[in-house]
Design an enzyme around this catalytic site. Structure first.
Site, mmCIF file in Angstrom:
data_model
loop_
_atom_site.group_PDB
_atom_site.id
_atom_site.type_symbol
_atom_site.label_atom_id
_atom_site.label_comp_id
_atom_site.label_asym_id
_atom_site.label_seq_id
_atom_site.Cartn_x
_atom_site.Cartn_y
_atom_site.Cartn_z
ATOM 1 N N TRP A 48 0.825 -1.211 0.000
ATOM 2 C CA TRP A 48 0.000 0.000 0.000
ATOM 3 C C TRP A 48 0.857 1.259 0.000
ATOM 4 C CZ3 TRP A 48 -4.341 -0.500 -2.083
ATOM 5 C CH2 TRP A 48 -5.119 -1.650 -1.886
ATOM 6 N N ASP A 50 -1.643 6.512 6.306
ATOM 7 C CA ASP A 50 -2.722 5.654 5.815
ATOM 8 C C ASP A 50 -3.017 4.643 6.925
ATOM 9 O OD1 ASP A 50 -4.339 3.777 4.632
ATOM 10 O OD2 ASP A 50 -3.019 3.371 2.925
ATOM 11 N N LYS A 74 -12.410 -1.837 6.300
ATOM 12 C CA LYS A 74 -11.603 -2.781 7.072
ATOM 13 C C LYS A 74 -12.127 -2.827 8.508
ATOM 14 C CE LYS A 74 -9.256 -2.728 3.269
ATOM 15 N NZ LYS A 74 -8.051 -2.021 2.974
#
Ligand SMILES: *Cc1c(COP(=O)(O)O)cnc(C)c1O
Length: 362
Positions: free
Chosen positions: A102, A174, A198
């Site tokens: 990511w 993030d 999530k």
């Protein structure tokens, strides 16, 4: 059909209590004769839902008054662009810590908008992985517009054990797969963002927490809806927000409050992850390549000693109601995502199954 233990990385399991409440509300929400999806985002009733959700999130994370909370769309991926458009100019240098898939995607997107520097470069293919060196050993740039890192790499299961600091340079994180799993010291950050699917709610909502002094400097040409200042001034309602996802996130925030808040979540999550890592480490059949210091509480990847048994492991697990344990296509093996909504009983059932499987096949 009863509920299974769903180890999906995202969109991920939601608490049963939250789903039951949403089901009760679906046809006749708050006595309105309508669902929450069917009313104007500018109605008094929806504004109350939106404000309560923000108030609960602020309470849970202890967000100071000089931070704005935005409820946006576009996922964490769109934030890869928004961060650069709002905090950097075309001539800026921006620092990134690359610790996995990511953060790699984040830096690749930022490259379109500014000069990027990989201040830390630890691809997830480096196994065994970690520990993460102290910031003093990173290749930081002078005068960076911000320093970006991914607090929890969802795919490789790598979680930062500290918050990086570089003088007064705004820290951008993030936190898609870790926000609300434990307390966070918000004041250490310039911007925190997280896709909801999530650990927060259903897909379609992105939470951004941004320090006020960083608002108002989006570069010329920034799309209106990506300008943090515009969204902050309009209460995230410059256009139609994702109303149902916002409402669902509000139910999740209330559920976390009822469950004892983030200290209680941290205790539960530490216990859950501890049990699963212990089961892996105490076996010669399962392994996880991440240094104990930076192992994720939320995503636990593991491999079997013989990967020709992977399919058998997955199908037998599924027969017991242990679902979505297949690892990400880029790394293979297994991955158990154990966000807030995964009860301890799910971990116990998984650990028991793993031991039995090892006995037969190990
Ligand atoms: C899932 C995830 C993303 C991507 O989220 P989208 O909502 O699909 O854009 C980005 N970063 C992390 C850490 C993630 O877990």
């Amino acid at each position: 059909m009863s509920r299974v233990f769903n180890f999906s990385a995202g969109p991920a399991a939601l608490p049963d209590e939250v789903l039951a409440r949403a089901k009760d509300d679906l046809l006749d929400w708050a006595g309105s004769g309508m669902s929450v999806m069917e009313v104007s985002h500018r109605s008094k009733a929806f504004i109350a839902v939106a404000e309560q959700a923000e108030a609960d999130l602020r309470e849970l994370l202890v967000i100071p008054g000089h931070y704005k909370v935005l409820f946006l769309q576009g996922g964490a991926t769109l934030q890869f662009s928004s961060v650069a458009l709002n905090l950097a100019t075309q001539d800026s240098v921006v620092d990134y810590a690359v610790t996995g898939s990511w953060s790699k995607k984040a830096i690749a997107e930022a490259r379109r908008y500014a000069t990027v520097n990989a201040a830390l470069n630890m691809p997830e293919s480096d196994a065994p992985w970690g520990p993460i060196p102290p910031v003093a050993d990173w290749a930081l740039s002078d005068g960076a517009a911000y320093l970006h890192y991914c607090a929890n790499e969802t795919i490789a299961g790598i979680e930062f054990p500290f918050v990086p600091k570089n003088g007064a340079v705004p820290i951008v994180s993030d936190m898609s797969s870790t926000l609300l799993s434990r307390p966070v010291d918000i004041e250490k950050f310039g911007v925190i963002y997280a896709g909801a699917q999530k650990n927060i709610g259903p897909a379609g909502l992105t939470i951004v927490i941004v320090r006020e002094d960083l608002l108002g400097s989006a570069r010329a040409g920034t799309p209106t809806l990506l300008d943090y200042d515009v969204m902050a001034k309009s209460g995230s309602m410059s256009n139609t927000p994702p109303t149902f996802a916002w409402y669902m996130a509000g139910l999740v925030f209330a559920w976390i409050k009822d469950s004892g808040g983030l200290e209680a979540m941290a205790q539960r999550n530490s216990l859950k992850a501890g049990k699963l890592y212990a089961a892996i480490d105490n076996s010669a059949f399962y392994s996880n390549p991440v240094h104990p210091e930076c192992r994720s509480w939320m995503n636990v990847p593991f491999t079997l000693a013989d990967n020709s048994l992977d399919a058998k492991f997955l199908s037998e697990a599924e027969m017991r109601g242990l679902c979505n344990l297949k690892g990400h296509r880029s790394v293979g093996g297994m991955r158990a995502s154990i966000y807030n909504a995964m009860p301890e009983a799910g971990i116990d059932a998984l650990v028991e199954f793993m031991a039995e499987f090892e006995k037969v096949h190990g």
